[in-house]
Design a protein around this motif. Structure first.
Motif, PDB file in Angstrom:
ATOM      1  N   LEU A  43       9.972   0.275   4.806  1.00 42.41           N
ATOM      2  CA  LEU A  43       9.892  -0.563   6.003  1.00 42.41           C
ATOM      3  C   LEU A  43       9.283  -1.922   5.667  1.00 42.41           C
ATOM      4  O   LEU A  43       9.820  -2.971   6.050  1.00 42.41           O
ATOM      5  CB  LEU A  43       9.076   0.129   7.099  1.00 42.41           C
ATOM      6  CG  LEU A  43       8.811  -0.708   8.355  1.00 42.41           C
ATOM      7  CD1 LEU A  43      10.115  -1.127   9.033  1.00 42.41           C
ATOM      8  CD2 LEU A  43       7.923   0.065   9.323  1.00 42.41           C
ATOM      9  N   GLN A  44       8.168  -1.926   4.940  1.00 41.24           N
ATOM     10  CA  GLN A  44       7.531  -3.192   4.564  1.00 41.24           C
ATOM     11  C   GLN A  44       8.466  -4.050   3.716  1.00 41.24           C
ATOM     12  O   GLN A  44       8.538  -5.273   3.889  1.00 41.24           O
ATOM     13  CB  GLN A  44       6.236  -2.919   3.798  1.00 41.24           C
ATOM     14  CG  GLN A  44       5.137  -2.315   4.667  1.00 41.24           C
ATOM     15  CD  GLN A  44       3.946  -1.915   3.811  1.00 41.24           C
ATOM     16  OE1 GLN A  44       3.155  -2.764   3.457  1.00 41.24           O
ATOM     17  NE2 GLN A  44       3.849  -0.637   3.459  1.00 41.24           N
TER      18      GLN A  44
ATOM     19  N   SER B   7       6.985   3.978   4.730  1.00 46.19           N
ATOM     20  CA  SER B   7       6.193   2.770   4.963  1.00 46.19           C
ATOM     21  C   SER B   7       6.543   1.685   3.955  1.00 46.19           C
ATOM     22  O   SER B   7       6.684   0.508   4.315  1.00 46.19           O
ATOM     23  CB  SER B   7       4.699   3.106   4.883  1.00 46.19           C
ATOM     24  OG  SER B   7       3.939   1.928   4.980  1.00 46.19           O
TER      25      SER B   7
ATOM     26  N   ASP C 294       0.854  -1.189   0.000  1.00 46.27           N
ATOM     27  CA  ASP C 294       0.000   0.000   0.000  1.00 46.27           C
ATOM     28  C   ASP C 294       0.889   1.238   0.000  1.00 46.27           C
ATOM     29  O   ASP C 294       1.888   1.296   0.712  1.00 46.27           O
ATOM     30  CB  ASP C 294      -0.905   0.029   1.236  1.00 46.27           C
ATOM     31  CG  ASP C 294      -1.970  -1.058   1.189  1.00 46.27           C
ATOM     32  OD1 ASP C 294      -2.301  -1.530   0.082  1.00 46.27           O
ATOM     33  OD2 ASP C 294      -2.469  -1.425   2.265  1.00 46.27           O
ATOM     34  N   ASN C 295       0.496   2.205  -0.800  1.00 45.92           N
ATOM     35  CA  ASN C 295       1.273   3.437  -0.894  1.00 45.92           C
ATOM     36  C   ASN C 295       0.903   4.355   0.268  1.00 45.92           C
ATOM     37  O   ASN C 295       0.114   5.280   0.122  1.00 45.92           O
ATOM     38  CB  ASN C 295       1.036   4.128  -2.236  1.00 45.92           C
ATOM     39  CG  ASN C 295       1.919   5.346  -2.414  1.00 45.92           C
ATOM     40  OD1 ASN C 295       2.702   5.691  -1.538  1.00 45.92           O
ATOM     41  ND2 ASN C 295       1.779   6.004  -3.545  1.00 45.92           N
ATOM     42  N   GLU C 296       1.489   4.048   1.413  1.00 41.45           N
ATOM     43  CA  GLU C 296       1.272   4.864   2.613  1.00 41.45           C
ATOM     44  C   GLU C 296       2.470   5.768   2.858  1.00 41.45           C
ATOM     45  O   GLU C 296       2.712   6.197   3.976  1.00 41.45           O
ATOM     46  CB  GLU C 296       1.012   3.956   3.813  1.00 41.45           C
ATOM     47  CG  GLU C 296      -0.265   3.151   3.662  1.00 41.45           C
ATOM     48  CD  GLU C 296      -0.468   2.165   4.789  1.00 41.45           C
ATOM     49  OE1 GLU C 296       0.352   2.108   5.731  1.00 41.45           O
ATOM     50  OE2 GLU C 296      -1.466   1.417   4.725  1.00 41.45           O
TER      51      GLU C 296
END
Length: 182
Positions: A154-155, A151, A145-147
């Protein structure tokens, strides 16, 4: 523990260091979009030098070609965010090191750089093991997800750390029942 990194990242790195130390396996990482985040997490763990042999950050295509010997043809044909490039990065990291296993990460962390086929959040991983058949490609493409850039990175780092875990001990095969003569 005194660290600037997120606790979940350090915890994942600790599991990688402990598990690889326990089985006597050494690792290397070839990072692009994570920019050294995986290596940073691993080196947060005391004793990581027993497991992490080296790390490569090859952010540009030129670095991928020069440092990890990714071919220009592969980059031009498939693009830098592809299974072919990730696999070549992992193979290159193994060739440039003495590690038993290499994991490579390449992707689009954003905020720009995405395309319709490879939007922001697309990250590709590959794992290569010394002595394994080089035609047995272990790779995966994920869309996070483009957060935000942090993010996604990190993912991606958490995924890469998971790939660095040694395989679980295989279950012992059950003995086949003896057949009776008919």
């Amino acid at each position: 523990m005194d660290t600037v990194l997120p606790a979940e990242l350090v915890d994942a790195a600790r599991k990688v260091v402990d598990a690889n130390r326990a089985c006597g396996r050494t690792i290397t990482v070839a990072e692009s979009c994570t920019g050294g985040l995986v290596a940073a997490a691993l080196t947060e763990i005391p004793g990581s030098s027993e497991v992490l042999e080296c790390s490569f950050v090859s952010y540009s295509n030129e670095a991928k070609m020069e440092v990890l010997k990714v071919s220009q043809d592969v980059l031009e044909t498939f693009g830098s965010v592809s299974i072919a490039v990730a696999w070549s990065m992992a193979q290159g990291a193994l060739e440039k090191s003495h590690a038993n296993v290499a994991v490579a990460i390449t992707g689009v962390a954003g905020p720009a750089g995405g395309t319709e086929k490879k939007p922001v959040g697309t990250v590709v991983f590959a794992r290569a093991e010394r002595g394994a058949d080089p035609t047995d490609v272990i790779a995966d493409s994920r869309r996070f997800d483009n957060e935000g850039r942090g993010s996604i990175r990190l993912q991606a780092a958490l995924c890469a750390l998971e790939l660095l875990l040694p395989p679980d001990d295989p279950e012992p095969e059950e003995a086949e029942p003896e057949s009776s003569p008919e």
